[in-house]
Design an enzyme around this catalytic site. Structure first.
Site, short mmCIF file in Angstrom:
data_model
loop_
_atom_site.label_atom_id
_atom_site.label_comp_id
_atom_site.label_asym_id
_atom_site.label_seq_id
_atom_site.Cartn_x
_atom_site.Cartn_y
_atom_site.Cartn_z
N ARG A 1 0.84 -1.15 -0.02
CA ARG A 1 -0.01 0.23 -0.06
C ARG A 1 0.86 1.36 0.19
O ARG A 1 1.90 1.33 0.59
CB ARG A 1 -0.91 -0.08 1.29
CG ARG A 1 -1.96 -1.31 1.29
CD ARG A 1 -2.66 -1.04 2.60
NE ARG A 1 -3.89 -2.35 2.36
CZ ARG A 1 -3.41 -3.35 2.79
NH1 ARG A 1 -2.30 -3.88 3.44
NH2 ARG A 1 -4.27 -4.32 3.04
N LYS B 1 -2.54 -2.33 7.68
CA LYS B 1 -4.03 -2.00 7.56
C LYS B 1 -4.74 -3.15 8.30
O LYS B 1 -5.39 -2.80 9.22
CB LYS B 1 -4.64 -2.03 6.09
CG LYS B 1 -6.02 -1.95 6.00
CD LYS B 1 -6.53 -1.76 4.61
CE LYS B 1 -7.88 -1.51 4.56
NZ LYS B 1 -8.57 -1.44 3.39
N HIS C 1 -1.85 3.44 -5.78
CA HIS C 1 -2.35 2.13 -5.34
C HIS C 1 -2.70 1.08 -6.38
O HIS C 1 -2.79 -0.12 -6.10
CB HIS C 1 -3.58 2.54 -4.53
CG HIS C 1 -4.23 1.63 -3.51
ND1 HIS C 1 -4.75 0.32 -3.86
CD2 HIS C 1 -4.25 1.70 -2.22
CE1 HIS C 1 -5.03 -0.12 -2.60
NE2 HIS C 1 -4.75 0.52 -1.72
N ARG D 1 -0.70 -2.32 -7.09
CA ARG D 1 -1.46 -3.57 -6.29
C ARG D 1 -2.21 -4.16 -7.21
O ARG D 1 -2.24 -5.61 -7.42
CB ARG D 1 -2.13 -3.34 -5.07
CG ARG D 1 -1.11 -2.73 -4.03
CD ARG D 1 -1.76 -2.14 -2.80
NE ARG D 1 -2.66 -3.13 -2.10
CZ ARG D 1 -2.41 -3.97 -1.21
NH1 ARG D 1 -0.76 -4.17 -1.05
NH2 ARG D 1 -3.26 -4.72 -0.62
N HIS E 1 -3.79 -9.01 2.41
CA HIS E 1 -5.37 -9.11 2.55
C HIS E 1 -5.60 -9.95 3.65
O HIS E 1 -5.00 -10.90 4.09
CB HIS E 1 -6.13 -9.72 1.31
CG HIS E 1 -6.13 -8.50 0.29
ND1 HIS E 1 -6.22 -8.93 -0.99
CD2 HIS E 1 -5.69 -7.14 0.20
CE1 HIS E 1 -6.07 -7.79 -1.79
NE2 HIS E 1 -5.77 -6.77 -1.19
N TYR F 1 -1.43 -20.84 8.95
CA TYR F 1 -0.50 -21.77 8.07
C TYR F 1 0.09 -21.12 6.94
O TYR F 1 1.31 -21.23 6.86
CB TYR F 1 -1.64 -22.63 7.61
CG TYR F 1 -0.92 -23.86 6.45
CD1 TYR F 1 0.00 -24.99 7.00
CD2 TYR F 1 -1.17 -23.75 5.05
CE1 TYR F 1 0.63 -25.74 6.17
CE2 TYR F 1 -0.43 -24.35 4.31
CZ TYR F 1 0.37 -25.26 4.81
OH TYR F 1 0.69 -26.23 3.67
#
Length: 401
Positions: free
Chosen positions: A238, A265, A328, A331, A354, A364
Site C-alpha cells: 500500500r 491495515k 495504489h 497492487r 489481505h 498456516y
C-alpha cells in the site's frame, strides 16, 4: 409565618446578614451589601444541607416557592438536590472535545499513525469548531448532521461518513465511562449521501505496463521519488506502507522487508520478499537517505516520510491521469498479472496482505509460504524486466518505421 412581597421589598440591609423565613425551609438571605439570595434548608440522610434557589428580584417569591417544592419532592424521593445540581454542572463541563481528546489518547496506542492522524484531523477540523465546546450529553442528532453537511458540501462524501463513524466511537466511549447515555450518531443512519465506490485506477495490459516502466526509468524528478516509483511495482505494498518504510526494517542480506503490525491495515506484521532488482535500487538509495530513519524521507525534513501524494504527483507529471494509473494501482497491476500467470491465489493474497478470515488457514499461510512468495516476487520482478524490454523494442521499431 409566610413572607409577602411587601415584607421583602421593605427589608433593609443591616451590618449583619439577616434571614427572612417563608416556611418549609425556604428563607431569603439579606446581605449587608444589599444582595438578596433565596435559600432552601433541608436534611438528607440526617445531615443538614442548603441549596441556593436564585437572587431576588430575578427570582420572585412565587418562583422561589416553586423551586422549594421541587427540591422537597426530590428529597422525598431519596434524591439530594444539591448533589443533583453538582452532577448537572459537571455534566455541562464534560464537553465533546474533552471526551474526544481522551478517546484519541487511547487510540494513539492502537491505531496506525496515519489512521490516528486522520481521525484527529477529522474531529478537529469538522466537529470541534461546531460541537467541541458543547456538553456531550446535550448534543442532538440534528446538530451533528448539520456539522456533517458542511463536509458533504465539499463533495467529500466518504470523509463525511468516516467523520460520523469517529464521532460515534467518541460517543460510545462517553457511554462506557458514564458521561453520556446514548450514541446519537446511530440516528443519522441513511441521512448522509451514499458513498460512490470507485476502484483505484490501474494499468494491467502487459504492453502498457512496459511503457509505464520505461516512463518511470526516464523520470527526472527527485532521486527519492524516483526510487519509490521504481520500487512501487516491485513490492506492490500500500502507498502508505511504502512511503513510511524505515531502514531498520530492511535486511538486504536476507532480502526481506519486515513491516511492523502497527503500520499495516490489518494490524499484523508483514514480510515483503525483496527481489534482486529491489535490493539493487535500495543499495543505490542508501548512500542518499541511509542516515535518515526513513527510506523515503521528506524533502523538507528527514524526520518525516515523503508526502502522501508524492508518487501520484510523479505519475501525473509522467502524463498518467488519475483515471489511468494511481500509486495504489500497482497492487491491482500485480494481482491481475500474477493471477493470469497462474500463481496460487493464496500466495498473491498473502503478499497483498489481505485479511484471511479463516484464522487457522491464515496462520498456516504465514508460517509456511515465505519461500514460495520469495520465488513469486523474483519471478514478478523478472517479468517486469521483460515487459520493460518489450516496450523498448516496440519504441525502437516505431522510431525506425
Amino acid at each position: 409565618m409566610a413572607l409577602t412581597e411587601l415584607e421583602i421589598r421593605s427589608a433593609r440591609a443591616t451590618e449583619k446578614p439577616i434571614k427572612l423565613f417563608d416556611g418549609d425551609g425556604l428563607y431569603l438571605f439579606v446581605q449587608p451589601n444589599g444582595g438578596r439570595w433565596w435559600r432552601f434548608k433541608y436534611r438528607f440522610h440526617g445531615k443538614e444541607r442548603e441549596l441556593s434557589l436564585g437572587v431576588y428580584p430575578e427570582v420572585s417569591l412565587k418562583l422561589a416557592r416553586t423551586r422549594r417544592e421541587d427540591a422537597r419532592r426530590a428529597v422525598a424521593q431519596g434524591i439530594d438536590p444539591s448533589a443533583e445540581r453538582k452532577a448537572a454542572k459537571e455534566a455541562r463541563q464534560v464537553t465533546f472535545e474533552l471526551i474526544a481528546e481522551e478517546w484519541l489518547a487511547l487510540q494513539a496506542k492502537k491505531l496506525a499513525p496515519v489512521t490516528y492522524d486522520k481521525a484527529r484531523w477529522m474531529l478537529s477540523t469538522f466537529i470541534y469548531p461546531r460541537l467541541g465546546s458543547r456538553p456531550i450529553a446535550e448534543i442532538t442528532a440534528p446538530e451533528l448532521l448539520a456539522a456533517l453537511r458542511v463536509i458533504e458540501t465539499r463533495g467529500t462524501h466518504e470523509t463525511a461518513h468516516r467523520t460520523k463513524q469517529r464521532v460515534g466511537q467518541v460517543f460510545r466511549y462517553a457511554i462506557a465511562t458514564g458521561r453520556a447515555e446514548r450514541d446519537i450518531s446511530v440516528d443519522l443512519r441513511g441521512a448522509l449521501a451514499p458513498i460512490v465506490t470507485t476502484h483505484h485506477a490501474a494499468i494491467t495490459d502487459p504492453i502498457a505496463i512496459g511503457h509505464l516502466l520505461r516512463a518511470i526509468d526516464g523520470y527526472s524528478g527527485q532521486p527519492v521519488t524516483v526510487a519509490a516509483l521504481k520500487l512501487a511495482p516491485l513490492m506492490f505494498v500500500r502507498p502508505g506502507e511504502l512511503r513510511q518504510a524505515e531502514w531498520s526494517e530492511i535486511n538486504m542480506d536476507a532480502a526481506e522487508w519486515r513491516i511492523p503490525g502497527g503500520r499495516m491495515k490489518m494490524r499484523e506484521a508483514h514480510i515483503v520478499p525483496l527481489a534482486k532488482q529491489a535490493v539493487e535500487i535500495l543499495r543505490d538509495l542508501q548512500p542518499l537517505t541511509g542516515r535518515s530513519r526513513y527510506v523515503f524521507p521528506s524533502l523538507r525534513s528527514r524526520d518525516r516520510p515523503m508526502s502522501e501524494n508524492a508518487i501520484n504527483a510523479a505519475l501525473r507529471r509522467l502524463g498518467y491521469g488519475h483515471e489511468e494509473m494511481t500509486a495504489h494501482g500497482f497492487r491491482a497491476m500485480a494481482s491481475t498479472c500474477l493471477n493470469e500467470q497462474d500463481w496460487h491465489p493464496d500466495l498473491i493474497e498473502l503478499q497483498l496482505a489481505h485479511a484471511e478470515r479463516n484464522k487457522v488457514r491464515a496462520a498456516y499461510n504465514r508460517s509456511t509460504r515465505l519461500a514460495d512468495r520469495k520465488k513469486m516476487m523474483q519471478a514478478w520482478a523478472d517479468h517486469l524486466d521483460t515487459l520493460r524490454a518489450g516496450a523498448q523494442v516496440i519504441q525502437l521499431r516505431r522510431q525506425s518505421g
